[in-house]
Design an enzyme around this catalytic site. Structure first.
Site, PDB file in Angstrom:
ATOM      1  N   ASP A  47      -2.992  -1.287   9.256  1.00  0.00           N
ATOM      2  CA  ASP A  47      -3.079  -1.318   7.790  1.00  0.00           C
ATOM      3  C   ASP A  47      -3.679  -2.618   7.251  1.00  0.00           C
ATOM      4  O   ASP A  47      -3.896  -2.738   6.043  1.00  0.00           O
ATOM      5  CB  ASP A  47      -1.681  -1.156   7.169  1.00  0.00           C
ATOM      6  CG  ASP A  47      -1.111   0.233   7.392  1.00  0.00           C
ATOM      7  OD1 ASP A  47      -1.904   1.187   7.509  1.00  0.00           O
ATOM      8  OD2 ASP A  47       0.128   0.350   7.436  1.00  0.00           O
TER       9      ASP A  47
ATOM     10  N   LYS B  44       0.856  -1.202   0.000  1.00  0.00           N
ATOM     11  CA  LYS B  44       0.000   0.000   0.000  1.00  0.00           C
ATOM     12  C   LYS B  44       0.881   1.236   0.000  1.00  0.00           C
ATOM     13  O   LYS B  44       2.013   1.230   0.502  1.00  0.00           O
ATOM     14  CB  LYS B  44      -0.957   0.026   1.180  1.00  0.00           C
ATOM     15  CG  LYS B  44      -0.328   0.184   2.576  1.00  0.00           C
ATOM     16  CD  LYS B  44      -0.107   1.609   3.030  1.00  0.00           C
ATOM     17  CE  LYS B  44       0.924   1.710   4.139  1.00  0.00           C
ATOM     18  NZ  LYS B  44       1.369   2.953   4.627  1.00  0.00           N
TER      19      LYS B  44
HETATM   20  O1  C5P Z   1      -0.857  -0.816  13.855  1.00  0.00           O
HETATM   21  P1  C5P Z   1       0.594  -1.010  13.585  1.00  0.00           P
HETATM   22  O2  C5P Z   1       1.220  -2.060  14.454  1.00  0.00           O
HETATM   23  O3  C5P Z   1       0.897  -1.214  12.135  1.00  0.00           O
HETATM   24  O4  C5P Z   1       1.291   0.372  13.974  1.00  0.00           O
HETATM   25  C1  C5P Z   1       2.683   0.476  14.157  1.00  0.00           C
HETATM   26  C2  C5P Z   1       3.007   1.684  15.026  1.00  0.00           C
HETATM   27  O5  C5P Z   1       2.686   2.880  14.302  1.00  0.00           O
HETATM   28  C3  C5P Z   1       2.204   1.796  16.291  1.00  0.00           C
HETATM   29  O6  C5P Z   1       2.837   1.090  17.330  1.00  0.00           O
HETATM   30  C4  C5P Z   1       2.188   3.299  16.566  1.00  0.00           C
HETATM   31  O7  C5P Z   1       3.398   3.699  17.158  1.00  0.00           O
HETATM   32  C5  C5P Z   1       2.180   3.887  15.175  1.00  0.00           C
HETATM   33  N1  C5P Z   1       0.805   4.250  14.728  1.00  0.00           N
HETATM   34  C6  C5P Z   1       0.184   5.359  15.287  1.00  0.00           C
HETATM   35  N2  C5P Z   1      -1.075   5.710  14.872  1.00  0.00           N
HETATM   36  C7  C5P Z   1      -1.710   5.005  13.894  1.00  0.00           C
HETATM   37  C8  C5P Z   1      -1.093   3.876  13.305  1.00  0.00           C
HETATM   38  C9  C5P Z   1       0.173   3.532  13.744  1.00  0.00           C
HETATM   39  O8  C5P Z   1       0.753   6.024  16.160  1.00  0.00           O
HETATM   40  N3  C5P Z   1      -2.926   5.387  13.515  1.00  0.00           N
END
Ligand code: C5P
Length: 304
Positions: free
Chosen positions: A145, A14
């Site tokens: 994502d 993506k």
């Molecule tokens: O959800 P995912 O594990 O992919 O997100 C990785 C990191 O990105 C999270 O631990 C956070 O620090 C940051 N993040 C965030 N806000 C979001 C998505 C991700 O702060 N909406």
């Protein structure tokens, strides 16, 4: 109906055409208003039946050594999570294989793509029939994502980026994807964003960009590309500024940091234009590799 002994799923990378970020929330996440597009760099996930209780993953591809194969692997976690939705979870096992072409830790949702692929593959392998919104809800617990990697095409993401709604995008867009050495930690980029933008407003959908997508014109879309994490990523990796400038100098309609970086994206008018920009960027010595990709493409889909 007998379930297959093995299934293969293709899942795209993506990009975020717009990434608007709001103030950090109590849970550490940030509210987003983002427009995702799935592009033609794919991982392939194969799921083979394994004895009950055996959950394993192997990885191939140029960056395979960067992907963990222990319990922290997101595809493996997705398989274990899905197993709990089977009538007889104790009877299940799977051997996953990831053929990896999506850049690792490049801001293109490679890990989330593999989780989405594993959910679709294991659902087919085990005959777990979940509605697509249920699969997305499960996916969101693995990574913000994942729901978009299931959906694909072009979509507006709100909440943490995990609430996705398809949006109209006419035509096909040609992207140059510049991969650079090293990684940028997503949490570190978001933390730097907090330091730089203590007064960030609540993010709203990027209306101008959504309008540009309906025209199908790269020149129009290029004007609206936006990533609120750019300042933060450049603070951590100042060298990326030159790469973004070089792409513009090479004639790109727009240049953009991909997600939390460090991959950089450049929008071209068509396939030949993309090749010319890719060649120019390859000659700068700033990139580890330069790829071309088109979008939008479908999300995680069974190929066999
Ligand atoms: O959800 P995912 O594990 O992919 O997100 C990785 C990191 O990105 C999270 O631990 C956070 O620090 C940051 N993040 C965030 N806000 C979001 C998505 C991700 O702060 N909406």
């Amino acid at each position: 109906m007998t379930e297959p002994a093995s299934v293969r799923v293709r899942v795209p990378a993506k990009i975020n055409l717009a990434l608007r970020v709001g103030p950090v929330m109590a849970d550490g996440y940030h509210p987003l208003a983002t427009v995702f597009q799935a592009v033609s760099l794919f991982d392939e996930i194969t799921a083979r039946s394994a004895p009950a209780g055996e959950f394993t993953v192997s990885v191939s591809g140029p960056q395979a050594h960067l992907v963990p194969t222990d319990g922290s692997n997101l595809a493996l976690r997705a398989a274990r999570l899905l197993a709990r939705h089977h009538e007889h979870p104790d009877t299940l096992g799977v051997a996953l294989h990831i053929d990896k072409d999506i850049p690792v830790t490049g801001g293109m949702a490679g890990g989330s793509a593999d989780a989405a692929g594993a959910l679709v593959a294991c659902a087919a392998l085990w005959g777990v029939r979940l509605a697509s919104d249920e699969l997305m809800r499960l996916g969101a617990t693995l990574g913000a994502d994942v729901p978009f990697c299931l959906l694909g095409q072009t979509a507006l993401g709100t909440g943490r980026g995990d609430r996705v709604t398809p949006v109209l995008a006419r035509g096909a867009y040609h992207w140059v994807v510049a991969l650079v050495d090293g990684e940028l930690s997503t949490p570190a980029v978001f933390r730097t964003f907090d330091e730089l933008h203590a007064d960030a407003p609540q993010p709203t959908p990027p209306e101008g960009l959504l309008g540009a997508l309906a025209t199908g014109e790269a020149s129009e879309l290029g004007r609206w590309l936006q990533n609120d994490l750019t300042d933060a990523a450049l603070a951590l990796r100042p060298g990326l500024r030159r790469l973004l400038d070089e792409g513009r100098d090479a004639g790109a309609r727009g240049s953009l940091l991909s997600g939390s970086g460090p991959t950089c994206l450049f929008l071209a008018d068509g396939a030949d234009h993309a090749t010319r920009i890719a060649l120019a960027l390859s000659g700068t010595g700033l990139c580890r590799d330069v790829r071309v990709a088109t979008g939008p493409v479908p999300g995680a889909r069974l190929v066999s």
